[in-house]
Design an enzyme around this catalytic site. Structure first.
Site, PDB file in Angstrom:
ATOM      1  N   GLY A  10       0.830  -1.201   0.000  1.00 56.94           N
ATOM      2  CA  GLY A  10       0.000   0.000   0.000  1.00 56.94           C
ATOM      3  C   GLY A  10       0.861   1.246   0.000  1.00 56.94           C
ATOM      4  O   GLY A  10       1.986   1.249  -0.498  1.00 56.94           O
ATOM      5  N   SER A  11       0.353   2.295   0.603  1.00 58.66           N
ATOM      6  CA  SER A  11       1.035   3.590   0.590  1.00 58.66           C
ATOM      7  C   SER A  11       2.047   3.694   1.730  1.00 58.66           C
ATOM      8  O   SER A  11       1.920   3.008   2.756  1.00 58.66           O
ATOM      9  CB  SER A  11       0.015   4.720   0.721  1.00 58.66           C
ATOM     10  OG  SER A  11      -0.550   4.725   2.021  1.00 58.66           O
ATOM     11  N   VAL A  36       0.296   4.643   5.210  1.00 58.98           N
ATOM     12  CA  VAL A  36      -0.361   3.529   5.897  1.00 58.98           C
ATOM     13  C   VAL A  36       0.678   2.494   6.327  1.00 58.98           C
ATOM     14  O   VAL A  36       0.553   1.876   7.383  1.00 58.98           O
ATOM     15  CB  VAL A  36      -1.437   2.895   5.000  1.00 58.98           C
ATOM     16  CG1 VAL A  36      -2.094   1.705   5.699  1.00 58.98           C
ATOM     17  CG2 VAL A  36      -2.495   3.927   4.629  1.00 58.98           C
ATOM     18  N   GLY A  37       1.723   2.324   5.516  1.00 61.05           N
ATOM     19  CA  GLY A  37       2.781   1.380   5.868  1.00 61.05           C
ATOM     20  C   GLY A  37       3.429   1.717   7.205  1.00 61.05           C
ATOM     21  O   GLY A  37       3.745   0.822   8.003  1.00 61.05           O
ATOM     22  N   GLU A  58       5.676  -3.306   1.039  1.00 62.45           N
ATOM     23  CA  GLU A  58       5.828  -2.952  -0.373  1.00 62.45           C
ATOM     24  C   GLU A  58       4.968  -1.721  -0.583  1.00 62.45           C
ATOM     25  O   GLU A  58       3.745  -1.795  -0.604  1.00 62.45           O
ATOM     26  CB  GLU A  58       5.387  -4.119  -1.260  1.00 62.45           C
ATOM     27  CG  GLU A  58       5.887  -4.006  -2.694  1.00 62.45           C
ATOM     28  CD  GLU A  58       5.022  -3.119  -3.564  1.00 62.45           C
ATOM     29  OE1 GLU A  58       5.340  -1.912  -3.663  1.00 62.45           O
ATOM     30  OE2 GLU A  58       4.046  -3.607  -4.128  1.00 62.45           O
ATOM     31  N   CYS A  73       2.178  -0.986  -9.088  1.00 62.92           N
ATOM     32  CA  CYS A  73       3.292  -0.626  -8.202  1.00 62.92           C
ATOM     33  C   CYS A  73       4.572  -0.391  -9.002  1.00 62.92           C
ATOM     34  O   CYS A  73       5.320   0.538  -8.724  1.00 62.92           O
ATOM     35  CB  CYS A  73       3.541  -1.733  -7.180  1.00 62.92           C
ATOM     36  SG  CYS A  73       2.121  -2.138  -6.165  1.00 62.92           S
TER      37      CYS A  73
END
Length: 593
Positions: free
Chosen positions: A285-286, A289-290, A307, A341
């Site tokens: 994700g982003s 949020v990671g 990732e 991605c």
């Protein structure tokens, strides 16, 4: 004396016969390969039947996104915004129950053989191959991608993952012998790879089938249970896709509770990360949020794989074939409407071919067809589908407008208001707010937001490399904090390698794009803002386990370790220290070696 010669007709015959004979001999010598051949030839896999999700209906209401009544997630067609179904916004208690079910099922699964695990994956692969069009259609409805993009991104990657894990997984997870030390020459050290237990996966929405299956495949094969939290934007397909795996487990005689799917919003994801029965977290994700996922996992000291996307560059030197440059940048930038991605978000074109490239690529992009990607009436005439997130087009427009305000030039596209007259609808009218037109931008500067932030849309950002300078190109490429993948095109391979080695990225391809993901023996992942750790390859499969160091006596009947009298308690310091010094000199003084 008569000279011996090989008959002219015999030598070609030998050259024809010997290679396959040698190959057969090597094959015969490999017990592992023979074992796999036996399995695949003589151990059949069962057929699986799974109910399909509801089809889109032109009579269903139009919604604005996944938010609905409390406790529910609205699933909708990304091209038309018409509602498809509802799924639960799962509570913490529901998530905890699923994690416990997975944990209990894993206790038996970890005892299974690799042959049993391969049979489950072979059953899954058989279903995928027999139902690939259905899977592509469901993925297209749920994510907005064109059918061909679904075949390339959802099906091929998943099948190659299964093939690779089935072929090499047992070898990769086998105990590994390590070198011993001179002092302990009579010991046999090994490393075992022990399954973590339960993997918690938070998967993104851009490839709903592959992103769900990806970690299930490696997780199950390595002996783990897997609990997947799917995105609220791709929940329509989740029950169907997970039911495929559950049915594969059932027909092969295993507990379907081994895999679980969680639906809902941020709260259900947080519950998964913080659950004490989750032993490792894998997040895609982003970066924002990671970081929250890392924080949530830190309270239970769980390892995390992140990732976090990319801003991948494609470098086109002045030696690049124009046909290659056009075809690869088109596929790299507009595959899945740019929602990849490792898609191409920045194209660095050397000055020697820049003008010709911009002129030709603009003409090609103007011809792209956009609209409903899965309708029977339109699927064959669609190149580019919709955005998956309802606010994505608006965000992309903001990035384009900001760039234009600082000097960027729109060569085509770039205006969300013009898109409705060009969309192809089919039986259900598409909703223009879900689309963004394929766009080409030039005259860009690294300081612009669109050159620093992941766009995740059908935007080709072209940057001129002045003076055909490799040094300047590398400087421009590395001016971004994302570092997932990269590709370099140059007829001089040594020069291409030199450029590639100076690019900060987790992956790079020479004179190709994206092929590394179809080589599942390679690790996938990035550095910097693109995250850390890897999945795929030996690194990814072993990453589903923790390494355990084990030491045995090589000849236990002849030699074992005993504590020398000088080192036994209570110690005589002078004697013990002197003995220790002698050991150090004996084994580590360079004069001995």
């Amino acid at each position: 004396m008569t000279e011996c010669t090989v008959d002219d007709g015999v030598e070609p015959l030998l050259r024809t016969i010997l290679p396959p004979l040698v190959a057969l001999y090597i094959l015969y010598q490999s017990k592992y390969v023979m074992k796999l051949m036996y399995e695949f030839l003589f151990i059949s896999v069962p057929k699986v039947t799974v109910p399909l999700p509801p089809k889109p209906n032109a009579e269903n209401p139009i919604v604005s996104g996944p938010k609905g009544k409390q406790g529910k997630v609205i699933c909708y067609d990304k091209a038309t915004f018409r509602q498809l179904s509802e799924v639960a916004d799962m509570t913490k208690e529901e998530v905890d129950e699923m994690c416990m079910k997975a944990k209990m099922a894993q206790k038996k699964w970890v005892q299974t053989s690799f042959q049993e695990r391969r049979r489950v994956l072979r059953t899954l692969q058989k279903y995928v191959i027999e139902n690939m069009e259905v899977i592509c259609e469901v993925s297209s409805i749920d994510s907005g991608k064109a059918m061909l993009d679904a075949l390339l991104g959802e099906i091929i990657g998943t099948c190659e993952k299964i093939r690779t894990v089935n072929r090499y997984g047992e070898l990769w997870l086998a105990p590994e012998t390590r070198e011993t030390s001179p002092m302990l020459f009579y010991k046999s050290p090994t490393v075992e790879y022990v399954p973590y237990g339960v993997l918690g996966v938070i998967s993104p929405w851009n490839y709903p089938f592959h992103n769900l299956m990806n970690h299930i495949i490696s997780g199950l094969f390595s002996g783990n249970a897997v609990v997947v939290k799917v995105s609220e934007f791709s929940s329509y397909s989740a029950e169907y896709f997970m039911e495929i795996v559950k049915e594969c487990l059932r027909v092969c005689g295993h507990d379907e509770d081994l895999v679980q799917v969680i639906t809902g919003f941020a709260g259900s994801g947080q519950a998964l990360v913080s659950n004490p029965n989750i032993d490792k977290v894998i997040f895609t994700g982003s970066p924002g949020v990671g970081r929250k996922v890392m924080e949530g996992a830190s309270y239970n000291l769980k390892p995390v794989v992140l990732e976090l996307g990319g801003k991948d560059p494609m470098v086109l030197t002045e030696t690049t074939s124009m046909d290659d440059a056009i075809s690869w940048t088109m596929r790299g930038a507009y595959q899945n409407a740019g929602q990849n991605c490792c898609g191409v978000e920045r194209v660095f074109v050397y000055e020697g071919i820049y003008d010709e490239f911009v002129d030709k690529i603009t003409k090609e992009v103007k011809e792209l067809r956009q609209g409903n990607p899965h309708s029977a009436e339109t699927r064959s005439s669609i190149d580019c589908g919709s955005m998956c997130m309802p606010t994505a087009a608006k965000r992309i427009q903001e990035l384009v407008d900001e760039a234009v305000s600082k000097g960027a030039v729109i060569k085509c596209g770039g205006n969300i208001e013009d898109i409705d007259t060009k969309l192809i609808s089919g039986e259900c009218s598409v909703k223009k707010e879900g689309f963004y037109p394929p766009t080409v931008l030039t005259n860009l500067e690294p300081s612009m937001r669109i050159c620093q932030e992941e766009v995740f849309g059908p935007i080709m950002c072209i940057v001129k490399v002045p003076g055909n300078s490799d040094e300047k190109c590398i400087e421009l490429v590395n001016s971004c904090d994302f570092a997932l993948g990269a590709s370099v095109y140059c007829k001089d391979i040594a020069r291409a390698d030199n450029i590639a080695k100076q690019i900060k990225s987790g992956m790079v391809t020479i004179n190709d794009f994206g092929c590394n993901y179809l080589i599942q023996t390679l690790p996938f992942g990035g550095v910097g803002e693109s995250g850390f750790d890897r999945f795929a390859g030996i690194e990814g499969l072993r990453g589903c386990c923790y390494p355990r160091a084990v030491v045995h006596d090589t000849f236990p009947m002849l030699m074992t370790t005993s504590i020398p009298p000088a080192l036994r308690y209570p110690v005589n310091f002078e004697r013990a220290f002197g003995f220790g010094q002698s050991l150090v000199k004996l084994f580590y003084d360079e004069s001995w070696w």
